[in-house]
Write a protein that holds these residues in place. Structure first.
Motif, PDB file in Angstrom:
ATOM      1  N   ASN A 532       0.835  -1.212   0.000  1.00 33.14           N
ATOM      2  CA  ASN A 532       0.000   0.000   0.000  1.00 33.14           C
ATOM      3  C   ASN A 532       0.866   1.256   0.000  1.00 33.14           C
ATOM      4  OD1 ASN A 532      -2.529  -1.056  -0.155  1.00 33.14           O
ATOM      5  ND2 ASN A 532      -2.931  -1.039   2.048  1.00 33.14           N
ATOM      6  N   ALA A 536       1.066   4.135  -2.842  1.00 33.36           N
ATOM      7  CA  ALA A 536       0.830   5.565  -2.594  1.00 33.36           C
ATOM      8  C   ALA A 536       1.975   6.395  -3.167  1.00 33.36           C
ATOM      9  CB  ALA A 536       0.685   5.812  -1.097  1.00 33.36           C
ATOM     10  N   ASP A 564       5.504   5.973   5.120  1.00 30.44           N
ATOM     11  CA  ASP A 564       5.891   6.227   3.726  1.00 30.44           C
ATOM     12  C   ASP A 564       5.949   7.722   3.456  1.00 30.44           C
ATOM     13  OD1 ASP A 564       3.278   7.218   2.632  1.00 30.44           O
ATOM     14  OD2 ASP A 564       2.630   5.188   3.207  1.00 30.44           O
ATOM     15  N   GLY A 568      -0.313  10.406   1.890  1.00 27.82           N
ATOM     16  CA  GLY A 568      -1.139  10.165   3.092  1.00 27.82           C
ATOM     17  C   GLY A 568      -2.583   9.915   2.700  1.00 27.82           C
ATOM     18  N   MET A 569      -3.467   9.865   3.699  1.00 23.72           N
ATOM     19  CA  MET A 569      -4.881   9.548   3.433  1.00 23.72           C
ATOM     20  C   MET A 569      -5.732  10.782   3.671  1.00 23.72           C
ATOM     21  SD  MET A 569      -4.716   5.962   5.465  1.00 23.72           S
ATOM     22  CE  MET A 569      -3.392   6.558   6.436  1.00 23.72           C
ATOM     23  N   VAL A 577     -10.569   3.267   6.345  1.00 22.70           N
ATOM     24  CA  VAL A 577      -9.590   2.489   5.583  1.00 22.70           C
ATOM     25  C   VAL A 577      -9.580   0.999   5.938  1.00 22.70           C
ATOM     26  CG1 VAL A 577      -8.009   4.336   4.917  1.00 22.70           C
ATOM     27  CG2 VAL A 577      -7.744   3.245   7.157  1.00 22.70           C
ATOM     28  N   PHE A 582     -13.322  -0.944   1.122  1.00 22.54           N
ATOM     29  CA  PHE A 582     -13.020   0.495   1.000  1.00 22.54           C
ATOM     30  C   PHE A 582     -11.730   0.642   0.209  1.00 22.54           C
ATOM     31  CE2 PHE A 582     -10.735   4.315   2.114  1.00 22.54           C
ATOM     32  CZ  PHE A 582     -11.698   5.289   1.919  1.00 22.54           C
ATOM     33  N   THR A 583     -11.856   1.324  -0.915  1.00 21.65           N
ATOM     34  CA  THR A 583     -10.665   1.535  -1.746  1.00 21.65           C
ATOM     35  C   THR A 583     -10.757   2.871  -2.474  1.00 21.65           C
ATOM     36  OG1 THR A 583      -9.305   0.622  -3.537  1.00 21.65           O
ATOM     37  CG2 THR A 583     -11.663   0.238  -3.713  1.00 21.65           C
ATOM     38  N   THR A 584      -9.606   3.440  -2.731  1.00 23.26           N
ATOM     39  CA  THR A 584      -9.592   4.664  -3.550  1.00 23.26           C
ATOM     40  C   THR A 584      -8.845   4.413  -4.857  1.00 23.26           C
ATOM     41  OG1 THR A 584      -7.595   5.373  -2.397  1.00 23.26           O
ATOM     42  CG2 THR A 584      -9.696   6.263  -1.581  1.00 23.26           C
ATOM     43  N   LYS A 585      -8.503   3.099  -5.023  1.00 29.64           N
ATOM     44  CA  LYS A 585      -7.735   2.776  -6.227  1.00 29.64           C
ATOM     45  C   LYS A 585      -8.673   2.240  -7.296  1.00 29.64           C
ATOM     46  CE  LYS A 585      -4.095   1.320  -3.115  1.00 29.64           C
ATOM     47  NZ  LYS A 585      -3.444   0.149  -2.544  1.00 29.64           N
ATOM     48  N   GLY A 588      -8.495  -1.332  -7.211  1.00 30.40           N
ATOM     49  CA  GLY A 588      -8.392  -1.872  -5.840  1.00 30.40           C
ATOM     50  C   GLY A 588      -9.594  -2.724  -5.457  1.00 30.40           C
ATOM     51  N   MET A 589      -9.367  -3.610  -4.494  1.00 36.49           N
ATOM     52  CA  MET A 589     -10.454  -4.459  -3.989  1.00 36.49           C
ATOM     53  C   MET A 589     -10.949  -3.981  -2.625  1.00 36.49           C
ATOM     54  SD  MET A 589      -9.755  -8.425  -4.767  1.00 36.49           S
ATOM     55  CE  MET A 589     -10.738  -8.890  -3.397  1.00 36.49           C
ATOM     56  N   GLY A 590     -10.097  -3.240  -1.930  1.00 32.12           N
ATOM     57  CA  GLY A 590     -10.465  -2.751  -0.590  1.00 32.12           C
ATOM     58  C   GLY A 590     -10.479  -3.844   0.457  1.00 32.12           C
ATOM     59  N   GLY A 592      -7.333  -5.454   1.472  1.00 33.55           N
ATOM     60  CA  GLY A 592      -6.003  -5.565   2.093  1.00 33.55           C
ATOM     61  C   GLY A 592      -5.991  -5.162   3.557  1.00 33.55           C
ATOM     62  N   LEU A 593      -6.436  -3.937   3.876  1.00 27.48           N
ATOM     63  CA  LEU A 593      -6.379  -3.469   5.256  1.00 27.48           C
ATOM     64  C   LEU A 593      -7.408  -4.187   6.138  1.00 27.48           C
ATOM     65  CD1 LEU A 593      -5.731   0.382   4.938  1.00 27.48           C
ATOM     66  CD2 LEU A 593      -4.127  -1.433   5.524  1.00 27.48           C
TER      67      LEU A 593
HETATM   68  P1  ADP Z   1      -6.823  -1.531  -1.793  1.00 26.36           P
HETATM   69  O1  ADP Z   1      -5.328  -1.478  -1.690  1.00 26.36           O
HETATM   70  O2  ADP Z   1      -7.316  -2.648  -2.643  1.00 26.36           O
HETATM   71  O3  ADP Z   1      -7.445  -0.241  -2.075  1.00 26.36           O
HETATM   72  P2  ADP Z   1      -6.665  -1.675   1.023  1.00 26.36           P
HETATM   73  O4  ADP Z   1      -7.628  -2.187   2.036  1.00 26.36           O
HETATM   74  O5  ADP Z   1      -5.305  -2.254   1.106  1.00 26.36           O
HETATM   75  O6  ADP Z   1      -7.343  -1.914  -0.338  1.00 26.36           O
HETATM   76  O7  ADP Z   1      -6.571  -0.092   1.152  1.00 26.36           O
HETATM   77  C1  ADP Z   1      -7.707   0.635   1.314  1.00 26.36           C
HETATM   78  C2  ADP Z   1      -7.450   2.083   1.021  1.00 26.36           C
HETATM   79  O8  ADP Z   1      -6.686   2.703   2.036  1.00 26.36           O
HETATM   80  C3  ADP Z   1      -6.669   2.356  -0.178  1.00 26.36           C
HETATM   81  O9  ADP Z   1      -7.476   2.315  -1.357  1.00 26.36           O
HETATM   82  C4  ADP Z   1      -6.100   3.727   0.091  1.00 26.36           C
HETATM   83  O10 ADP Z   1      -7.033   4.700  -0.231  1.00 26.36           O
HETATM   84  C5  ADP Z   1      -5.908   3.721   1.547  1.00 26.36           C
HETATM   85  N1  ADP Z   1      -4.477   3.510   1.898  1.00 26.36           N
HETATM   86  C6  ADP Z   1      -3.950   2.360   2.396  1.00 26.36           C
HETATM   87  N2  ADP Z   1      -2.638   2.535   2.632  1.00 26.36           N
HETATM   88  C7  ADP Z   1      -2.326   3.804   2.311  1.00 26.36           C
HETATM   89  C8  ADP Z   1      -1.124   4.577   2.316  1.00 26.36           C
HETATM   90  N3  ADP Z   1       0.015   4.067   2.758  1.00 26.36           N
HETATM   91  N4  ADP Z   1      -1.191   5.868   1.900  1.00 26.36           N
HETATM   92  C9  ADP Z   1      -2.342   6.390   1.465  1.00 26.36           C
HETATM   93  N5  ADP Z   1      -3.518   5.714   1.413  1.00 26.36           N
HETATM   94  C10 ADP Z   1      -3.505   4.434   1.830  1.00 26.36           C
END
Ligand code: ADP
Length: 627
Positions: A532, A536, A564, A568-569, A577, A582-585, A588-590, A592-593
């Motif tokens: 992640n 970013a 990193d 940032g977020m 997050v 929840f994803t902003t990509k 993305g699948m949302g 991971g976290l």
């Molecule tokens: P995905 O990577 O598939 O989007 P994640 O659950 O891993 O799913 O992440 C969710 C969201 O959290 C990301 O889409 C991103 O918006 C935000 N995010 C996670 N890690 C970071 C980071 N290091 N810097 C900025 N945004 C982050």
């Protein structure tokens, strides 16, 4: 009363005392009688007590007779009572003053009936009836048949006689305590008691050889108490009567019996119901109601006009045996030893009978509690199963997530594999060329072979790491060293970072960080956070490209920080997050976290996300240090 444990100096003094007592007793009665007279035909009953109004056993007979008479009489009653205190003296004084007193009291107002209770009163009434109440019907109640002067009985007299069967009383002692060898007999020293001593001695002759008798009639009561406390084994006490002891001290029988019971080391037997319940074992006995019912029926009959001469009663013998349960227990007398038809009284309720409700309540509480406990245990088991089940799901999900992460890393993994493979090929070709020479430089060839081996090991290591991270393993907790686990994860992504021109820094804690956990899953956590972070940074065009991972000890926890230099977020995203999907990509699948959080919580740890002041994201994980 003046008869309680005093030693009257003379009969005259006692008589004065008696008169004072009687005057006090009579005053309220008179007033009561006048009141009743207004309501109907008043019947006057004169009760003559033996010894005293409170002297047992007769006091109990008198009490019952009066109560029953009041209950059954259709007329209002004026019951007047007098007691023959002089009968208690060892040397009875003259009775004439008492006779004169009664004479003057009842002159012109003779009672409708005279009732004597006990032998001394019967003897007095018979002796002075011609003087005192020649035409008044007389009931001689509660008098032992041996003490009735039958020659003096006339048409106006009724006798309610009792018979004391001493043989039956002593047979009872042997029946319940067959080992009894000796019986100490307590009878006082008044003229009446002396009579009984002789009578009992005579009647007990058949027991000679079977029982030894010890007579206490020539002892003071204090001495009797002393002896009774140190009796030899297999001795019983027989309670006859104690109105006056050999020292001339008068006693209230019930008090004396209680004192004896308090000190005696042997069971006490008596044949009188009035003493039953105060410490006597029991046996066949005279019952109060047997005498009182006959006395009252005769009195009511006579007051109603019946001729006394027409009323005859059989002598009353002992009733069926009764025993005091407490005494049976005290002396270890088995109920099986009691004669058939015996009645056991004063049985103390056992714990169950006494505390039934409390026991039921406690049992109910226990049952409810047991139910709750088993319910909770069941619930706990269910939870454990659910927990295991969910961990299994986490493991599966995490596995799928690892596949996708590795998918992202494919290019750099291929790059990482290509490097050593390419070197191996180049080195192998160079070695071939060297070997073709006329005198090959063996040292050089050896050097090349060593390089080939190193590159091969590098390639093998990449594959080993890949295989281990892609392995489908169940959630498995073991003792691990967190610094090593994080280092392993970093090793997996190092090439990716290199490929993306990102500096990947690892600062391991100086101290060991032992934790309990699943190493593959914890590696995955670190992997996800680093990917992640790199994503970013990758999106950012310019600036510092750095991902820094550090481990440290924070109190009782081990901490992993992933920092990193990305953008940032969004502050509004911080709370979301860790939510699934929840994803902003764009691709993305949302997940991971969400998986990272689930894994950390399954390890009893916590994770938080924040933005650094200087920019870039900061993820902090805390895991408990293993004990
Ligand atoms: P995905 O990577 O598939 O989007 P994640 O659950 O891993 O799913 O992440 C969710 C969201 O959290 C990301 O889409 C991103 O918006 C935000 N995010 C996670 N890690 C970071 C980071 N290091 N810097 C900025 N945004 C982050």
């Amino acid at each position: 009363m003046c008869g309680v444990s005093v030693r009257p100096r003379s009969a005259a003094a006692a008589l004065v005392c008696l008169c004072l007592v009687l005057a006090a007793c009579l005053a309220p009665r008179r007033a009561e009688a006048v009141g009743r007279n207004l309501r109907g035909e008043l019947k006057r009953v004169l009760v003559l007590h033996s010894f005293g109004r409170e002297f047992r056993p007769w006091s109990e007979y008198a009490r019952d007779i009066k109560a029953e008479l009041e209950r059954q009489s259709p007329w209002p009653l004026d019951i007047q009572e007098h007691a023959l205190l002089t009968a208690r003296f060892n040397n009875p004084g003259p009775e004439a003053p008492f006779v004169e007193y009664l004479q003057s009291l009842y002159q012109g107002a003779t009672p409708d009936i005279v009732l004597s209770i006990g032998a001394p009163a019967a003897r007095f009434a018979q002796r002075y009836r011609a003087t005192l109440f020649p035409d008044t019907p007389l009931i001689l109640s509660a008098v032992e048949r041996r003490l009735i002067d039958r020659a003096d009985l006339g048409e106006n007299d009724v006798v309610v006689a009792i018979h004391n069967d001493f043989v039956a009383a002593f047979e009872n002692v042997l029946q319940v305590l067959p080992d009894t060898r000796s019986v100490a007999i307590i009878i006082g020293a008044s003229p009446l008691e002396k009579f009984w001593v002789e009578e009992v001695k005579r009647e007990l002759k058949p027991f000679a050889g079977r029982l030894e008798f010890v007579w206490y009639s020539d002892l003071s009561f204090d001495d009797i108490l002393k002896r009774a406390s140190t009796l030899p084994l297999h001795t019983a006490l027989f309670w006859g009567l104690m109105s006056v002891d050999a020292a001339g001290v008068v006693h209230e029988s019930d008090l004396a019996l209680r004192s004896l019971h308090a000190v005696a080391n042997a069971p006490i037997f008596s044949y009188q119901e009035p003493f039953f319940g105060d410490g006597t074992v029991g046996g066949p006995m005279q019952l109060i109601k047997d005498t009182s019912s006959r006395t009252v029926s005769a009195a009511v009959g006579i007051l109603g006009g019946a001729k006394p001469g027409s009323i005859n009663f059989e002598t009353i013998g002992f009733a069926a045996p009764r025993y005091d349960w407490r005494e049976l227990q005290r002396w270890g007398i088995s109920e099986s030893r009691l004669p058939p038809g015996s009645e056991i009284l004063f049985r103390e309720p056992n714990i169950w009978e006494r505390y039934r409700w409390q026991i039921l309540m406690i049992a109910a509480v226990f049952l409810v509690q047991a139910g709750l406990i088993s319910g909770l245990l069941h619930e706990r088991r269910r939870r454990r199963f659910a927990e295991i089940e969910s961990r299994q799901r986490i493991a599966e999900l995490a596995h799928a997530n690892r596949y996708s992460a590795v998918g992202e890393l494919t290019t750099s993994i291929a790059h990482e594999l290509n490097q050593p493979l390419g070197s191996i090929l180049t080195n192998a070709e160079t070695a071939e060329l060297l070997l073709r020479a006329a005198s090959p430089d063996i040292k050089e060839v050896q050097q090349i072979l060593a390089d080939i081996r190193r590159d091969d090991q590098r390639a093998s290591e990449v594959i080993r790491r890949l295989r281990s991270v892609l392995k489908k393993t169940p959630f498995e907790v073991k003792d691990i060293e967190l610094n090593d686990t994080v280092r392993e994860a970093i090793g997996l992504v190092q090439a990716v970072a290199d490929g993306r021109r990102i500096t990947l820094i690892y600062m391991a804690a100086a101290t060991a960080l032992p934790v309990r956990g699943d190493p593959i899953q914890l590696q995955q956590v670190v992997l996800n956070l680093i990917i992640n972070a790199m994503d970013a940074i990758f999106d950012a065009d310019s600036g510092k490209r750095e991902v820094s991972v550090s481990t440290l000890r924070a109190g009782k926890d081990a901490e992993i920080r992933v920092v990193d230099t990305g953008p940032g977020m969004d502050v509004s995203d911080l709370a979301n997050v860790f939510n699934p999907f929840f994803t902003t990509k764009p691709q993305g699948m949302g997940m991971g976290l969400a998986i990272v959080k689930t894994i950390i919580e399954a390890h009893h740890g916590s994770i938080s996300a924040a933005n650094q002041l200087a920019g870039g994201a900061l993820f902090t994980i805390r895991l408990p240090i293993a004990r």
